[in-house]
Design a protein around this motif. Structure first.
Motif, PDB file in Angstrom:
ATOM      1  N   LEU A 146     -43.285 -17.992 -73.181  1.00  0.00           N
ATOM      2  CA  LEU A 146     -44.679 -18.239 -71.573  1.00  0.00           C
ATOM      3  C   LEU A 146     -45.068 -19.401 -72.539  1.00  0.00           C
ATOM      4  CD1 LEU A 146     -44.598 -14.281 -71.802  1.00  0.00           C
ATOM      5  CD2 LEU A 146     -43.710 -15.706 -69.746  1.00  0.00           C
ATOM      6  N   SER A 147     -45.536 -19.705 -73.376  1.00  0.00           N
ATOM      7  CA  SER A 147     -45.997 -20.754 -74.090  1.00  0.00           C
ATOM      8  C   SER A 147     -46.106 -22.098 -73.139  1.00  0.00           C
ATOM      9  CB  SER A 147     -46.649 -20.396 -75.060  1.00  0.00           C
ATOM     10  OG  SER A 147     -47.512 -19.325 -75.719  1.00  0.00           O
ATOM     11  N   ALA A 148     -43.981 -21.944 -73.814  1.00  0.00           N
ATOM     12  CA  ALA A 148     -43.435 -23.261 -74.080  1.00  0.00           C
ATOM     13  C   ALA A 148     -43.648 -23.481 -72.293  1.00  0.00           C
ATOM     14  CB  ALA A 148     -42.781 -23.282 -74.753  1.00  0.00           C
ATOM     15  N   TYR A 149     -43.060 -22.589 -71.629  1.00  0.00           N
ATOM     16  CA  TYR A 149     -42.461 -23.259 -70.173  1.00  0.00           C
ATOM     17  C   TYR A 149     -43.403 -22.101 -69.273  1.00  0.00           C
ATOM     18  CZ  TYR A 149     -38.870 -24.160 -73.251  1.00  0.00           C
ATOM     19  OH  TYR A 149     -37.959 -25.204 -74.059  1.00  0.00           O
ATOM     20  N   PRO A 150     -44.016 -22.771 -67.758  1.00  0.00           N
ATOM     21  CA  PRO A 150     -44.990 -22.505 -66.782  1.00  0.00           C
ATOM     22  C   PRO A 150     -44.239 -21.551 -65.850  1.00  0.00           C
ATOM     23  CG  PRO A 150     -44.698 -24.374 -66.776  1.00  0.00           C
ATOM     24  CD  PRO A 150     -44.008 -24.173 -68.137  1.00  0.00           C
ATOM     25  N   THR A 151     -43.275 -21.846 -65.632  1.00  0.00           N
ATOM     26  CA  THR A 151     -42.132 -21.480 -64.872  1.00  0.00           C
ATOM     27  C   THR A 151     -41.013 -20.694 -65.457  1.00  0.00           C
ATOM     28  OG1 THR A 151     -42.864 -22.743 -63.098  1.00  0.00           O
ATOM     29  CG2 THR A 151     -41.269 -21.619 -62.299  1.00  0.00           C
ATOM     30  N   ILE A 152     -40.597 -19.156 -65.238  1.00  0.00           N
ATOM     31  CA  ILE A 152     -39.314 -19.334 -65.970  1.00  0.00           C
ATOM     32  C   ILE A 152     -38.906 -17.274 -64.771  1.00  0.00           C
ATOM     33  CG2 ILE A 152     -38.270 -17.404 -67.507  1.00  0.00           C
ATOM     34  CD1 ILE A 152     -40.901 -18.281 -69.266  1.00  0.00           C
ATOM     35  N   ASP A 153     -37.503 -18.350 -64.775  1.00  0.00           N
ATOM     36  CA  ASP A 153     -37.263 -17.033 -63.117  1.00  0.00           C
ATOM     37  C   ASP A 153     -36.635 -16.154 -63.471  1.00  0.00           C
ATOM     38  OD1 ASP A 153     -38.550 -18.828 -61.439  1.00  0.00           O
ATOM     39  OD2 ASP A 153     -37.350 -20.336 -62.173  1.00  0.00           O
ATOM     40  N   GLY A 154     -35.824 -16.033 -64.973  1.00  0.00           N
ATOM     41  CA  GLY A 154     -34.929 -14.555 -65.438  1.00  0.00           C
ATOM     42  C   GLY A 154     -35.530 -14.926 -66.446  1.00  0.00           C
ATOM     43  N   VAL A 155     -34.364 -13.697 -67.135  1.00  0.00           N
ATOM     44  CA  VAL A 155     -34.242 -13.536 -68.344  1.00  0.00           C
ATOM     45  C   VAL A 155     -33.018 -13.036 -68.858  1.00  0.00           C
ATOM     46  CG1 VAL A 155     -34.775 -12.281 -70.286  1.00  0.00           C
ATOM     47  CG2 VAL A 155     -36.669 -13.305 -69.468  1.00  0.00           C
ATOM     48  N   TYR A 156     -32.203 -13.581 -69.342  1.00  0.00           N
ATOM     49  CA  TYR A 156     -30.728 -13.091 -69.958  1.00  0.00           C
ATOM     50  C   TYR A 156     -30.865 -12.130 -71.283  1.00  0.00           C
ATOM     51  CZ  TYR A 156     -26.480 -11.765 -71.748  1.00  0.00           C
ATOM     52  OH  TYR A 156     -25.282 -11.119 -72.173  1.00  0.00           O
ATOM     53  N   SER A 157     -31.246 -11.198 -71.109  1.00  0.00           N
ATOM     54  CA  SER A 157     -30.744 -10.877 -72.830  1.00  0.00           C
ATOM     55  C   SER A 157     -29.650  -9.708 -73.321  1.00  0.00           C
ATOM     56  CB  SER A 157     -32.296  -9.337 -72.505  1.00  0.00           C
ATOM     57  OG  SER A 157     -32.139  -8.674 -73.802  1.00  0.00           O
ATOM     58  N   GLN A 158     -28.752 -10.077 -74.143  1.00  0.00           N
ATOM     59  CA  GLN A 158     -28.240  -9.267 -75.012  1.00  0.00           C
ATOM     60  C   GLN A 158     -28.309  -7.897 -75.019  1.00  0.00           C
ATOM     61  OE1 GLN A 158     -25.012  -9.704 -78.124  1.00  0.00           O
ATOM     62  NE2 GLN A 158     -25.730 -11.972 -77.561  1.00  0.00           N
ATOM     63  N   GLY A 159     -29.790  -7.565 -74.685  1.00  0.00           N
ATOM     64  CA  GLY A 159     -29.681  -5.766 -75.146  1.00  0.00           C
ATOM     65  C   GLY A 159     -31.142  -5.515 -75.838  1.00  0.00           C
ATOM     66  N   GLY A 160     -30.032  -4.722 -76.489  1.00  0.00           N
ATOM     67  CA  GLY A 160     -31.289  -3.901 -77.285  1.00  0.00           C
ATOM     68  C   GLY A 160     -32.554  -3.735 -77.311  1.00  0.00           C
ATOM     69  N   ALA A 161     -33.653  -3.507 -77.766  1.00  0.00           N
ATOM     70  CA  ALA A 161     -35.129  -3.577 -77.548  1.00  0.00           C
ATOM     71  C   ALA A 161     -35.537  -4.250 -77.046  1.00  0.00           C
ATOM     72  CB  ALA A 161     -35.591  -3.163 -78.887  1.00  0.00           C
ATOM     73  N   MET A 162     -34.529  -5.648 -77.257  1.00  0.00           N
ATOM     74  CA  MET A 162     -35.049  -7.067 -76.651  1.00  0.00           C
ATOM     75  C   MET A 162     -35.670  -7.240 -75.135  1.00  0.00           C
ATOM     76  SD  MET A 162     -32.279  -9.791 -78.572  1.00  0.00           S
ATOM     77  CE  MET A 162     -31.127  -9.282 -77.580  1.00  0.00           C
ATOM     78  N   THR A 163     -35.404  -6.141 -74.578  1.00  0.00           N
ATOM     79  CA  THR A 163     -35.292  -6.515 -72.387  1.00  0.00           C
ATOM     80  C   THR A 163     -36.493  -6.282 -72.948  1.00  0.00           C
ATOM     81  OG1 THR A 163     -33.038  -6.696 -72.184  1.00  0.00           O
ATOM     82  CG2 THR A 163     -34.567  -6.384 -70.419  1.00  0.00           C
ATOM     83  N   GLN A 164     -36.703  -4.694 -73.186  1.00  0.00           N
ATOM     84  CA  GLN A 164     -38.493  -3.963 -73.009  1.00  0.00           C
ATOM     85  C   GLN A 164     -39.310  -4.796 -73.605  1.00  0.00           C
ATOM     86  OE1 GLN A 164     -38.513  -0.478 -75.635  1.00  0.00           O
ATOM     87  NE2 GLN A 164     -40.322  -0.175 -75.091  1.00  0.00           N
ATOM     88  N   ALA A 165     -38.984  -5.585 -75.248  1.00  0.00           N
ATOM     89  CA  ALA A 165     -40.055  -6.282 -75.043  1.00  0.00           C
ATOM     90  C   ALA A 165     -40.209  -7.304 -74.323  1.00  0.00           C
ATOM     91  CB  ALA A 165     -39.177  -7.223 -76.450  1.00  0.00           C
ATOM     92  N   ALA A 166     -39.394  -8.329 -73.220  1.00  0.00           N
ATOM     93  CA  ALA A 166     -39.875  -9.502 -73.307  1.00  0.00           C
ATOM     94  C   ALA A 166     -40.164  -8.312 -72.152  1.00  0.00           C
ATOM     95  CB  ALA A 166     -37.964  -9.798 -72.559  1.00  0.00           C
ATOM     96  N   LEU A 167     -40.077  -7.396 -71.138  1.00  0.00           N
ATOM     97  CA  LEU A 167     -40.673  -7.236 -70.445  1.00  0.00           C
ATOM     98  C   LEU A 167     -42.087  -6.810 -70.092  1.00  0.00           C
ATOM     99  CD1 LEU A 167     -41.707  -5.711 -67.820  1.00  0.00           C
ATOM    100  CD2 LEU A 167     -40.359  -3.896 -68.187  1.00  0.00           C
ATOM    101  N   ASP A 168     -42.420  -6.441 -71.740  1.00  0.00           N
ATOM    102  CA  ASP A 168     -43.503  -6.441 -72.926  1.00  0.00           C
ATOM    103  C   ASP A 168     -44.555  -8.075 -72.460  1.00  0.00           C
ATOM    104  OD1 ASP A 168     -43.489  -3.401 -72.634  1.00  0.00           O
ATOM    105  OD2 ASP A 168     -43.328  -3.378 -74.770  1.00  0.00           O
TER     106      ASP A 168
END
Length: 369
Positions: free
Chosen positions: A242-264
Motif C-alpha cells: 500500500l505504501s509503494a503502490y497508489p493503485t491496487i485493484d485486487g489481491v490474490y492470496s493463497q489464504g490462511g489468515a493472509m486475506t483477513q490481514a490484507a483486508l484489515d
C-alpha cells in the motif's frame, strides 16, 4: 500447512492434554483417552468420511503420526482431528494404539521422528512433511520395512508410498485466480500473497493461480510476498504494498489468515476495498460479511482440517486389504457470496476452520480458552 494465529498456538501449549507426542528424546507417550465423535452442525462437509469397521479375526493396528508442527490455528485443529479419529478407531477395536510426534518445523527432527516410529514397528505412519524432498527417503524406508505410509497436506515428493491424501491445490489456486480475474474484467493491478516458500502446498497453489493469470496480459502483478499464510506477515506485506503502490485493484492470496490481514490493512490505510481471493477461515468470513455493504467481496476455497483424519482412514483401509489410490483427492469446498451466511460461526473465534469432522463438544473444548 500454515495460517499462524499466535493466540491459538499458545492455546495448543496450554491444552497439551489434547495432543500426545513422542520424540527421540525419550518423552514418548501413547494416547489412551477416548473422545466422542458425533458429527455437529458445523461439520458441514462429510462427503470424504469413509466408514471404517473392524474386520473379524484381523489384528488391531498401531499407527504413527508425524507432524511437522502446530504453529498456527489450522494445524492445531488438524492435529485435533487426527486424534479424534484415532480415538474413535481405538474405541471401535480397529487400532490398538497410536503415537504422535511434532518436529516443530525441524526437518532433521522429523526424519528422526520417522525413524523412531519405524523402530516402534508401527503398521502405518501418517505424515505431513516439513520438506517434500528431504522426508521422501525415510518414507521409502518405512514402506520397505512393510509400513503403510500415507502423506497428506504438505506431501512428500516420492511415489513409493501407499497414498497421498490432499485437496487439489492447483485447483485451489486456479479457483481464486479465476474469480479475481473475472471480478477485474481481465485487467488491473494486483498484489500476490503466497504461503511458505518451497512447500508442496505453496508451489501447487501458485502454479494453479499462475496458469490462470497468465491468460490475462492486462492483469499486472505489482508485487508478491511469501507471507507464510500468517496474519502478521500478511498484514506487514500488504502495508508495504500500500505504501509503494497508489493503485491496487485486487489481491490474490493463497489464504490462511493472509486475506483477513490484507483486508484489515486496506481498512487501516483508508484505501478503497478491492476483491481479494482467500480461504475459508472464520475470521475472514466474519469480516467479509461485515464489509460486504462497503463493496468487499471474496472467494474462499478451503483445505479441510480433517485431512489428517481422512489420511488415517485411508491408511487403515490399506491395512485392511482394501485398494487405495496413490493420489486420493479430497473434496475442495468453496465459499462465495452466495453461500457465505451458511458458514460463518459468530459463536467461535476467528481461528476456527469450518470444514471439520469434530463434534460440537470437541470444537467447544478446543476453542474454549
Amino acid at each position: 500447512m500454515k495460517k499462524k494465529i499466535t493466540a491459538l498456538f499458545l492455546l495448543a501449549l496450554m491444552t497439551a492434554f489434547i495432543f500426545s507426542g513422542c520424540s527421540n528424546s525419550g518423552s514418548n507417550n501413547t494416547t489412551s483417552s477416548q473422545t466422542t465423535t458425533s458429527q455437529s452442525a458445523s461439520a458441514v462437509n462429510n462427503v470424504d468420511h469413509p466408514d471404517i469397521k473392524p474386520i473379524s479375526g484381523q489384528k488391531q493396528f498401531v499407527i504413527g503420526f508425524s507432524n511437522f508442527g502446530v504453529g498456527n490455528s489450522w494445524r492445531v485443529q488438524m492435529e485435533a482431528e487426527f486424534k479424534s479419529e484415532a480415538d474413535k478407531l481405538k474405541a471401535a477395536g480397529v487400532i490398538s494404539d497410536y503415537y504422535m510426534t511434532d518436529s516443530n518445523g525441524d526437518i532433521a527432527k522429523q526424519i528422526a521422528d520417522m525413524n523412531d516410529l519405524i523402530t516402534k514397528k508401527c503398521d502405518a505412519i501418517i505424515i505431513t512433511a516439513a520438506s517434500p524432498t528431504a522426508l521422501s527417503p525415510v518414507c521409502e524406508q518405512a514402506e520397505a520395512a512393510g509400513i503403510k505410509v500415507v502423506s497428506f497436506d504438505n506431501a512428500v515428493s516420492t511415489d513409493k508410498i501407499t497414498a497421498k491424501v490432499n485437496i487439489d491445490d492447483n485447483q485451489f489456486g486456479a479457483t481464486g485466480a479465476q474469480w479475481l480475474a473475472d471480478k477485474l474484467n481481465g485487467k488491473g493491478n494486483i498484489v500476490v500473497l503466497n504461503g511458505i516458500s518451497g512447500t508442496d502446498v505453496n508451489n501447487n497453489r501458485w502454479n494453479g493461480a499462475k496458469s490462470v493469470l497468465d491468460k490475462y496480459p492486462d492483469i499486472k502483478i505489482l508485487g508478491d510476498a511469501n507471507a507464510d499464510w500468517d496474519y502478521a506477515k500478511g498484514k506487514a506485506a500488504v502495508e508495504n504494498f500500500l505504501s509503494a503502490y497508489p493503485t491496487i485493484d485486487g489481491v490474490y492470496s493463497q489464504g490462511g489468515a493472509m486475506t483477513q490481514a490484507a483486508l484489515d490493512a486496506f481498512i487501516a490505510a483508508g484505501r478503497p476495498l478491492v476483491p481479494m481471493a482467500g480461504e475459508a477461515n472464520n475470521g475472514l468470513l466474519k469480516e467479509w460479511k461485515a464489509n460486504a455493504s462497503k463493496g468487499f467481496d471474496s472467494i474462499a476455497p478451503c483445505e479441510p482440517t480433517y485431512l489428517s483424519a481422512y489420511a488415517l482412514d485411508v491408511a487403515v483401509q490399506a491395512l485392511q486389504g482394501q485398494s487405495v489410490q496413490l493420489n486420493t483427492v479430497a473434496t475442495l469446498p468453496v465459499i462465495d457470496s452466495n453461500n457465505l451466511d451458511q458458514y460463518i460461526r459468530t459463536d467461535l473465534p476467528d481461528s476456527f476452520w469450518n470444514f471439520t469432522w469434530l463434534s460440537a463438544d470437541q470444537i467447544a473444548q478446543l476453542y474454549s480458552k
